[in-house]
Design a protein around this motif. Sequence first.
Motif, PDB file in Angstrom:
ATOM      1  N   TYR A 109       0.685  -1.111  -0.076  1.00 31.33           N
ATOM      2  CA  TYR A 109      -0.019   0.073   0.309  1.00 31.33           C
ATOM      3  C   TYR A 109       0.862   1.234  -0.095  1.00 31.33           C
ATOM      4  O   TYR A 109       0.631   2.120  -0.751  1.00 31.33           O
ATOM      5  CB  TYR A 109      -0.909   0.123   1.282  1.00 31.33           C
ATOM      6  N   ASP A 110       2.000   1.250   0.954  1.00 32.17           N
ATOM      7  CA  ASP A 110       2.646   2.662   0.910  1.00 32.17           C
ATOM      8  C   ASP A 110       3.324   2.841  -0.375  1.00 32.17           C
ATOM      9  O   ASP A 110       3.586   3.918  -0.633  1.00 32.17           O
ATOM     10  CB  ASP A 110       3.649   2.288   1.939  1.00 32.17           C
ATOM     11  N   GLN A 111       3.993   1.707  -0.966  1.00 28.66           N
ATOM     12  CA  GLN A 111       4.535   1.890  -2.272  1.00 28.66           C
ATOM     13  C   GLN A 111       3.498   2.445  -3.467  1.00 28.66           C
ATOM     14  O   GLN A 111       4.051   3.467  -4.104  1.00 28.66           O
ATOM     15  CB  GLN A 111       5.118   0.826  -2.766  1.00 28.66           C
ATOM     16  N   ARG A 112       2.363   1.995  -3.445  1.00 28.80           N
ATOM     17  CA  ARG A 112       1.298   2.484  -4.566  1.00 28.80           C
ATOM     18  C   ARG A 112       0.970   3.892  -3.950  1.00 28.80           C
ATOM     19  O   ARG A 112       0.534   4.577  -4.888  1.00 28.80           O
ATOM     20  CB  ARG A 112       0.276   1.447  -4.484  1.00 28.80           C
ATOM     21  N   LYS A 113       0.661   4.167  -2.716  1.00 25.73           N
ATOM     22  CA  LYS A 113       0.404   5.597  -2.364  1.00 25.73           C
ATOM     23  C   LYS A 113       1.544   6.594  -2.765  1.00 25.73           C
ATOM     24  O   LYS A 113       0.952   7.519  -3.373  1.00 25.73           O
ATOM     25  CB  LYS A 113       0.191   5.568  -0.927  1.00 25.73           C
ATOM     26  N   GLU A 114       2.746   6.288  -2.672  1.00 25.05           N
ATOM     27  CA  GLU A 114       3.675   7.167  -2.847  1.00 25.05           C
ATOM     28  C   GLU A 114       3.664   7.502  -4.405  1.00 25.05           C
ATOM     29  O   GLU A 114       4.184   8.662  -4.861  1.00 25.05           O
ATOM     30  CB  GLU A 114       4.949   6.480  -2.483  1.00 25.05           C
ATOM     31  N   LEU A 115       3.357   6.289  -5.397  1.00 25.01           N
ATOM     32  CA  LEU A 115       3.267   6.395  -6.813  1.00 25.01           C
ATOM     33  C   LEU A 115       2.051   7.578  -6.938  1.00 25.01           C
ATOM     34  O   LEU A 115       2.462   8.309  -7.855  1.00 25.01           O
ATOM     35  CB  LEU A 115       3.078   5.047  -7.197  1.00 25.01           C
ATOM     36  N   ILE A 116       1.079   7.362  -6.261  1.00 26.23           N
ATOM     37  CA  ILE A 116      -0.033   8.407  -6.733  1.00 26.23           C
ATOM     38  C   ILE A 116       0.232   9.777  -6.028  1.00 26.23           C
ATOM     39  O   ILE A 116      -0.096  10.823  -6.847  1.00 26.23           O
ATOM     40  CB  ILE A 116      -1.339   7.848  -5.914  1.00 26.23           C
ATOM     41  N   VAL A 117       0.837   9.828  -4.955  1.00 25.88           N
ATOM     42  CA  VAL A 117       1.337  11.220  -4.657  1.00 25.88           C
ATOM     43  C   VAL A 117       2.299  11.876  -5.489  1.00 25.88           C
ATOM     44  O   VAL A 117       2.065  13.306  -5.838  1.00 25.88           O
ATOM     45  CB  VAL A 117       1.686  11.216  -3.072  1.00 25.88           C
ATOM     46  N   VAL A 118       3.137  11.368  -5.933  1.00 24.40           N
ATOM     47  CA  VAL A 118       4.069  11.599  -6.822  1.00 24.40           C
ATOM     48  C   VAL A 118       3.422  11.938  -8.096  1.00 24.40           C
ATOM     49  O   VAL A 118       3.837  13.233  -8.872  1.00 24.40           O
ATOM     50  CB  VAL A 118       5.249  10.819  -7.128  1.00 24.40           C
ATOM     51  N   GLY A 119       2.646  11.238  -8.592  1.00 22.83           N
ATOM     52  CA  GLY A 119       1.923  11.455  -9.913  1.00 22.83           C
ATOM     53  C   GLY A 119       1.215  12.575  -9.936  1.00 22.83           C
ATOM     54  O   GLY A 119       0.783  13.204 -10.942  1.00 22.83           O
ATOM     55  N   GLU A 120       0.542  12.802  -8.720  1.00 21.04           N
ATOM     56  CA  GLU A 120      -0.372  14.086  -8.491  1.00 21.04           C
ATOM     57  C   GLU A 120       0.500  15.277  -8.896  1.00 21.04           C
ATOM     58  O   GLU A 120      -0.013  16.426  -9.426  1.00 21.04           O
ATOM     59  CB  GLU A 120      -1.166  14.028  -7.167  1.00 21.04           C
ATOM     60  N   ARG A 121       1.700  15.503  -8.163  1.00 21.55           N
ATOM     61  CA  ARG A 121       2.563  16.166  -8.278  1.00 21.55           C
ATOM     62  C   ARG A 121       2.727  16.614  -9.794  1.00 21.55           C
ATOM     63  O   ARG A 121       3.010  17.761 -10.417  1.00 21.55           O
ATOM     64  CB  ARG A 121       3.763  16.328  -7.260  1.00 21.55           C
ATOM     65  N   LEU A 122       2.988  15.458 -10.427  1.00 18.83           N
ATOM     66  CA  LEU A 122       3.432  15.640 -11.779  1.00 18.83           C
ATOM     67  C   LEU A 122       2.395  15.915 -12.667  1.00 18.83           C
ATOM     68  O   LEU A 122       2.366  17.017 -13.655  1.00 18.83           O
ATOM     69  CB  LEU A 122       3.605  14.155 -12.612  1.00 18.83           C
ATOM     70  N   LEU A 123       1.050  15.508 -12.571  1.00 21.89           N
ATOM     71  CA  LEU A 123      -0.155  16.031 -13.126  1.00 21.89           C
ATOM     72  C   LEU A 123      -0.426  17.649 -12.865  1.00 21.89           C
ATOM     73  O   LEU A 123      -0.650  18.265 -13.999  1.00 21.89           O
ATOM     74  CB  LEU A 123      -1.391  15.286 -12.651  1.00 21.89           C
ATOM     75  N   LEU A 124      -0.278  18.049 -11.688  1.00 24.71           N
ATOM     76  CA  LEU A 124      -0.485  19.247 -11.544  1.00 24.71           C
ATOM     77  C   LEU A 124       0.589  20.218 -12.130  1.00 24.71           C
ATOM     78  O   LEU A 124       0.162  21.277 -12.897  1.00 24.71           O
ATOM     79  CB  LEU A 124      -0.530  19.792 -10.010  1.00 24.71           C
ATOM     80  N   ALA A 125       1.734  19.851 -12.398  1.00 20.59           N
ATOM     81  CA  ALA A 125       3.008  20.549 -13.034  1.00 20.59           C
ATOM     82  C   ALA A 125       2.702  20.722 -14.509  1.00 20.59           C
ATOM     83  O   ALA A 125       2.874  21.514 -14.964  1.00 20.59           O
ATOM     84  CB  ALA A 125       4.201  20.045 -12.732  1.00 20.59           C
ATOM     85  N   THR A 126       2.238  19.448 -14.786  1.00 24.36           N
ATOM     86  CA  THR A 126       1.886  19.361 -16.309  1.00 24.36           C
ATOM     87  C   THR A 126       1.006  20.143 -17.129  1.00 24.36           C
ATOM     88  O   THR A 126       0.805  20.825 -17.928  1.00 24.36           O
ATOM     89  CB  THR A 126       1.539  17.930 -16.776  1.00 24.36           C
ATOM     90  N   ILE A 127      -0.343  20.427 -16.170  1.00 24.25           N
ATOM     91  CA  ILE A 127      -1.348  21.456 -16.416  1.00 24.25           C
ATOM     92  C   ILE A 127      -1.075  22.639 -15.772  1.00 24.25           C
ATOM     93  O   ILE A 127      -2.006  23.342 -15.923  1.00 24.25           O
ATOM     94  CB  ILE A 127      -2.660  20.720 -15.942  1.00 24.25           C
ATOM     95  N   ALA A 128      -0.088  22.969 -15.359  1.00 23.44           N
ATOM     96  CA  ALA A 128       0.449  24.228 -15.047  1.00 23.44           C
ATOM     97  C   ALA A 128      -0.698  24.895 -13.650  1.00 23.44           C
ATOM     98  O   ALA A 128      -0.975  25.935 -13.719  1.00 23.44           O
ATOM     99  CB  ALA A 128       0.254  25.390 -15.961  1.00 23.44           C
ATOM    100  N   TYR A 129      -1.089  23.880 -12.890  1.00 24.86           N
ATOM    101  CA  TYR A 129      -1.877  24.151 -11.699  1.00 24.86           C
ATOM    102  C   TYR A 129      -3.210  24.789 -12.177  1.00 24.86           C
ATOM    103  O   TYR A 129      -3.652  25.426 -11.551  1.00 24.86           O
ATOM    104  CB  TYR A 129      -1.155  24.763 -10.750  1.00 24.86           C
ATOM    105  N   ASP A 130      -3.693  24.474 -13.451  1.00 18.70           N
ATOM    106  CA  ASP A 130      -4.965  25.065 -14.112  1.00 18.70           C
ATOM    107  C   ASP A 130      -5.988  24.321 -13.769  1.00 18.70           C
ATOM    108  O   ASP A 130      -6.248  23.217 -14.519  1.00 18.70           O
ATOM    109  CB  ASP A 130      -4.774  25.418 -15.572  1.00 18.70           C
ATOM    110  N   LEU A 131      -6.818  24.531 -12.708  1.00 17.24           N
ATOM    111  CA  LEU A 131      -7.796  23.753 -12.089  1.00 17.24           C
ATOM    112  C   LEU A 131      -9.148  24.204 -12.495  1.00 17.24           C
ATOM    113  O   LEU A 131     -10.238  23.523 -12.111  1.00 17.24           O
ATOM    114  CB  LEU A 131      -7.909  23.383 -10.744  1.00 17.24           C
TER     115      LEU A 131
END
Length: 210
Positions: free
Chosen positions: A138-160
């Motif tokens: 679980y911790d490994q998968r959770k870390e992957l999703i947390v890091v992925g969220e940062r990548l997603l936000l950076a990719t869309i320039a934090y435009d929500l």
Amino acid sequence: MRCSTSMHAMEEAKFSTRKWYLSCQEIEECSPSRKDGIDLEEEIHLRKSYCSFLRKLGMKLDMPQVAIACGMMLCHRFYMRQSHAKNDWQTIATVSIFLAGKIMETPRFLRDVVTMAYEMIYDWDPFASHKIRQKEAYDQRKELIVVGERLLLATIAYDLNIELPYKPLVAVLKRLKIHPDLPKVAWNFVNDWLCTTLCLQYRPQYIAAG
């Protein structure tokens, strides 16, 4: 050469204009995935795959349709700036539904998102449900999703600011005297629209009016 020029324009948009609406030619010929050797048919297949995954995961999490739609839009935008060759679509889709819940004010616990997504991804494994409930997995998968969220936000320039066609559609239907079955047909049409590149070519108001 034309494709190269369009790609440069897309990269510039990432840092300045935040251009979300592209031409059909830009989408089909100049996506980051195309640059990495993924052909159009394969990218269409991948797009359908993550949209189907998002629908099923959103339903398992009991999320409203607007949140699922928001997750699809986040995925679409991500892959207009990042390549499928370098970013696993199941991970990005999981990240997208998690972030979409927060954007639409219908958040789901990270543990639930991680667990249910893992069970879907490994549905062929009868022990998947047990494995993801082990702390290390679980911790490994959770870390992957947390890091992925940062990548997603950076990719869309934090435009929500995610515009969806549901409100314009409801407004149009209220103004018209129509057959009682038409709203359901129109709603289904909008849901199908979200799984295509039309949502990257036209603003929601045009889709609702169409």
